[in-house]
Design an enzyme around this catalytic site. Structure first.
Site, PDB file in Angstrom:
ATOM      1  N   GLY A 146      35.790 -72.997  29.364  1.00 45.94           N
ATOM      2  CA  GLY A 146      36.477 -72.297  28.286  1.00 45.94           C
ATOM      3  C   GLY A 146      36.107 -72.855  26.940  1.00 45.94           C
ATOM      4  O   GLY A 146      36.903 -72.798  25.994  1.00 45.94           O
ATOM      5  N   GLY A 147      34.886 -73.403  26.824  1.00 46.36           N
ATOM      6  CA  GLY A 147      34.488 -74.021  25.566  1.00 46.36           C
ATOM      7  C   GLY A 147      35.441 -75.148  25.218  1.00 46.36           C
ATOM      8  O   GLY A 147      35.960 -75.864  26.089  1.00 46.36           O
ATOM      9  N   SER A 231      30.335 -75.254  31.924  1.00 50.95           N
ATOM     10  CA  SER A 231      30.457 -74.667  30.588  1.00 50.95           C
ATOM     11  C   SER A 231      31.107 -75.684  29.645  1.00 50.95           C
ATOM     12  O   SER A 231      30.583 -76.772  29.448  1.00 50.95           O
ATOM     13  CB  SER A 231      31.248 -73.360  30.671  1.00 50.95           C
ATOM     14  OG  SER A 231      31.153 -72.626  29.477  1.00 50.95           O
TER      15      SER A 231
END
Length: 535
Positions: A146-147, A231
């Site tokens: 989710g960054g 991510s």
């Protein structure tokens, strides 16, 4: 070398280990067969036992972050008397609400954060196959994606129960502060907020310190801790490897589709913080007012800034870890691999079609593809498209577009990180390229960003993978590799071919697909093509 062979036998082993609580004085069944109690350094916690695994949810490693604690380093949890329930999730960190309007977000269930949003979010969720304090099981510490803006360790994709069972390991998912709450760099305006641009990363360090102090009581080995994430989780792992506070708390590290080479500079962090303060109408000499606002007001300001940027066609204002000179002292992997994690082995990966998740133009035409290629390769556009089509004649224009963007973003950073880690000597690095495509929506996403997340935790109930014999086969392969890596510091195991270390110029890379293989410098022509254009 195949030093580890996880398999379904661990289900029985895990069940037997927990059943053995009957003979452990002061533990587990001495209190309750279903709700065992564990003594931590802060106090006693009650978990829940089911199907051979005991879970403890919402274990606080830090105090609530509201009020005077907002933008400050995590404050310790006050010890307590009696027994606290660890039966339900903490808050997820404040973040933009997400809905179900986009198919990809729906597939990864990005809209669901059990227990909702709030500032009592400094917590971990833990799953264990045994509560024997002498068991010394490997520890798998997962950081959500989710960054730096979204996601949570409470989310559907971070459930560690099946991985704890399959790998015979203690699995932990972490929550930490996000967005402005974790990374608004206010240090230039007020020394009291000197660490505010790094507190989200400092939260994770605090969680790892909790693991060091307490995980043995949950059957884990504090000296065998694998930290990995995909991510944004990979980016955070990259950053941790260069943080002095994390030294000695990480013994193996994995970066999946999230190689972060650089952090935000203080100047960039200050500029983002100034915009936020203007939107909130708070002068730089009255930062204390930030701690009095409802967290929803700060999120609304973030959303306003992002919307304004998009309207101008600019990259949206975002908040990310800032080099503050103390908690974060350098870029993660620039200009070199950090010396403090010299002896930490790594696994670094990407997926073939990462960027399809941000490219919804599935009906892209050949003409549209060529127009896109011209924006990325200029006069070399026709050569670029011909090269990708030669690699995969059946690929749609949409997939070729995504592969170009992936090669210029995710894969470029992963190559660089692996090269730096390998050239530094010290502990080895292994790499993999995920090619097995998602079956969702008839395969239109290809091997999309996040395809390997659930499978890495041996879960096949996610929308990206579906539950099938083939998805379970891929879960066995990747989960066994992470299990072996956690246990031994080497991902080799009986579920995959022999996996050599990554070195230059050989660049050995495991290909995760229906047919497993090791390739040396895979897709070298494409890598060299983009390097030649940029040189």
């Amino acid at each position: 070398m195949k030093p580890f062979n996880p398999g379904r036998r661990f289900f029985m082993a895990g069940t037997a280990a927990v059943t053995g609580l009957l003979t452990l004085p002061g533990r587990g069944f001495a209190d309750s067969a279903l709700f065992p109690v564990v003594e931590t350094a802060q106090g006693r916690l009650r978990g829940a036992h089911a199907a051979g695994i005991t879970s403890f949810k919402g274990i606080r490693y830090g105090a609530p972050t509201s009020g005077a604690n907002r933008f400050m380093p995590a404050q310790p949890v006050e010890p307590w008397a009696g027994v606290k329930d660890a039966l339900y999730f903490s808050h997820a960190a404040p973040q933009m609400p997400n809905g179900r309007a986009f198919a990809y977000g729906d597939l990864i269930v990005f809209d669901r954060h059990p227990s909702g949003l709030g500032e009592d979010c400094l917590a971990i969720n833990l799953w264990t196959p045994t509560l024997d304090a002498n068991a010394k099981k490997p520890v798998i510490f997962v950081i959500h994606g989710g960054g730096y803006y979204g996601g949570s360790g409470n989310s559907f994709g971070m459930d560690g129960e099946e991985m704890a069972r399959y790998s015979d390991s203690v699995v932990i998912a972490v929550n930490h502060r996000l967005g402005a709450f974790g990374f608004a760099h206010l240090a230039e305006f007020d020394d009291r907020f000197a660490r505010s641009g790094a507190v989200g990363m400092m939260d994770i360090v605090s969680a790892l310190a909790w693991v060091k102090e307490n995980v043995a009581q949950f059957g884990g080995d504090p000296d065998r801790v694998l930290v990995y994430g995909q991510s944004g989780g990979g980016a955070k792992t990259s950053t941790l490897l260069a943080m002095p506070g994390a030294e000695g708390l990480i013994h193996r590290a994995g970066v999946m589709s999230g190689s972060a080479l650089r952090s935000r500079t203080a100047d960039d962090g200050t500029a983002a913080a100034e915009r936020l303060l203007r939107e909130l109408e708070i002068p730089t000499n009255e930062l204390h007012r930030l701690q009095d606002l409802p967290f929803t007001r700060i999120l609304e300001a973030q959303a306003t800034l992002e919307a304004a940027d998009r309207a101008l066609g600019e990259a949206p204002t975002s908040f990310a870890p800032v080099i503050d000179g103390e908690a974060i002292v350098r870029h993660p992997f620039d200009p070199d691999a950090p010396a403090i994690s010299h002896n930490v082995p790594m696994v670094i990966s990407t997926a073939l079609d990462e960027r399809t998740y941000r490219m919804p133009n599935f009906d892209l035409s050949d003409e549209g593809l060529m127009a896109y290629a011209r924006r990325r390769a200029g006069d070399h556009a026709e050569d670029a498209v011909a090269m990708y089509r030669a690699e995969d004649p059946d690929a749609s224009p949409h997939l070729i577009q995504a592969r170009i963007d992936t090669d210029l973003s995710f894969r470029r950073s992963a190559f660089r990180q692996a090269e730096l880690k390998a050239s530094a000597g010290g502990a080895p690095v292994w790499t993999y390229l995920w090619k097995w495509p998602s079956p969702a929506f008839g395969g239109r996403y290809g091997a999309v960003h996040g395809i390997d997340v659930g499978l890495s935790l041996h879960s096949v109930r996610g929308g990206l993978t579906g539950a099938s014999a083939e998805s379970l086969m891929m879960a066995d392969r990747i989960a066994s590799s992470w299990a072996a890596f956690a246990a031994t510091g080497n991902p080799n195991n009986d579920e995959v071919p022999d996996w050599p270390e990554y070195t230059s110029p050989e660049r050995a890379t495991m290909i995760f697909d229906t047919e497993m293989s090791v390739e040396y410098d895979p897709r070298a022509e494409i890598r060299e093509f983009w390097q030649s254009i940029e040189s």
